[in-house]
Design an enzyme around this catalytic site. Structure first.
Site, PDB file in Angstrom:
ATOM      1  N   ASP A  17       9.714  -5.087  -7.556  1.00 41.30           N
ATOM      2  CA  ASP A  17       9.268  -4.466  -6.268  1.00 41.30           C
ATOM      3  C   ASP A  17       8.181  -4.947  -5.697  1.00 41.30           C
ATOM      4  O   ASP A  17       7.040  -5.226  -6.371  1.00 41.30           O
ATOM      5  CB  ASP A  17       8.916  -2.788  -6.563  1.00 41.30           C
ATOM      6  N   ASP A  34      18.943   5.578  -2.775  1.00 42.00           N
ATOM      7  CA  ASP A  34      18.135   6.025  -3.297  1.00 42.00           C
ATOM      8  C   ASP A  34      18.184   7.720  -3.198  1.00 42.00           C
ATOM      9  O   ASP A  34      18.554   8.189  -2.290  1.00 42.00           O
ATOM     10  CB  ASP A  34      16.700   5.762  -2.574  1.00 42.00           C
TER      11      ASP A  34
END
Length: 265
Positions: A11, A130
């Protein structure tokens, strides 16, 4: 049987690898190209490389960072964050990415999945979902780095994007992300059983048992084709070698460690 994959997740925000809990409280975890090199040399099967600030702040993914990574590593990698057009997909694939991951942009413009798959093939298009459990059962899809509930049902959305041409689903449990409390097996299993493409389990890895559970094809397992993890590797708690050795000993179909390859790092 197709081998299960172990995939480190990078990330990235402001050019650095970061990690937090439930998408907040981000802390620095290192240089992305350096970490990518380390995991490539260590025997990871693939990498996922996400610019987590791009969608929120309206920036394009850092193409130069993708190019540097592609020059340095010897394994396939997926890149996502701020990709909102076929031109953006083209730029990243030309820079060296093997696949692109669409998230907020796919919700906003579902036909982007169709156009990307038609232009580049399903194998290049990953849709990242998500999801967070909702009261009363089921899971909602969130976008904008977990800040916005779309109201979409995660399983139904997975079916839709696969029908449009997505070749893989990157499924993150926002309830588990960064907690190291285990993958959301019910969520992962529900999505994996609903689609005919690989599902990557993400969010919650805390130990090797959790990875084994996510990849387990049995009735209590997650039925995932791959397991994504970040903190355990970034913090040196586990290594790719230790993970693969243990999972192989448990009889899971993991790709064995290859001989070390020379990288450009």
């Amino acid at each position: 049987m197709v081998a299960k994959r172990i995939i480190p997740c990078l990330d990235v925000a402001d050019g650095r690898v970061v990690k937090g809990v439930n998408f907040v409280g981000l802390r620095d975890a290192g240089d992305p190209v350096e970490l990518a090199c380390r995991y490539s040399a260590a025997g990871a099967d693939e990498l996922v490389f996400l610019d987590i600030a791009a969608s929120h702040q309206g920036r394009g993914t850092l193409v130069e960072l993708v190019r540097r990574t592609a020059e340095a590593v010897t394994i396939p990698f997926t890149v996502g964050g701020g990709i909102s057009s076929v031109e953006g997909i083209t730029e990243l694939l030309r820079a060296g990415a093997d696949k692109v991951s669409l998230n907020s942009s796919a919700v906003r413009d579902p036909e982007l999945v169709d156009r990307g798959a038609e232009r580049f093939g399903c194998q290049c298009i990953v849709v990242a979902i998500d999801a967070r459990a909702r009261a009363g059962g089921g899971w909602d899809v969130y976008v904008k780095g977990g800040r916005e509930n779309t109201g979409l049902d995660a399983v139904a959305w997975a079916r839709q994007v696969v029908a449009r041409g997505a070749g893989e689903i990157l499924l993150t449990s926002m309830d588990g992300d960064g907690t190291q409390a285990g993958y959301a097996l019910d969520l992962t299993r529900a999505v994996a059983d609903a689609v005919e493409v690989p599902v990557i389990a993400s969010g919650g890895a805390g130990c090797i048992d959790h990875l084994a559970q996510a990849l387990d094809p049995g009735p209590e397992g997650g039925h995932a084709s791959a397991a994504l993890l970040a903190s355990l590797l970034h913090d040196g708690v586990l290594t790719v070698e230790a993970i693969k050795t243990e999972l192989l000993s448990r009889g899971l179909p993991i790709r064995p460690l290859a001989q070390p390859l020379t990288s450009a790092c």
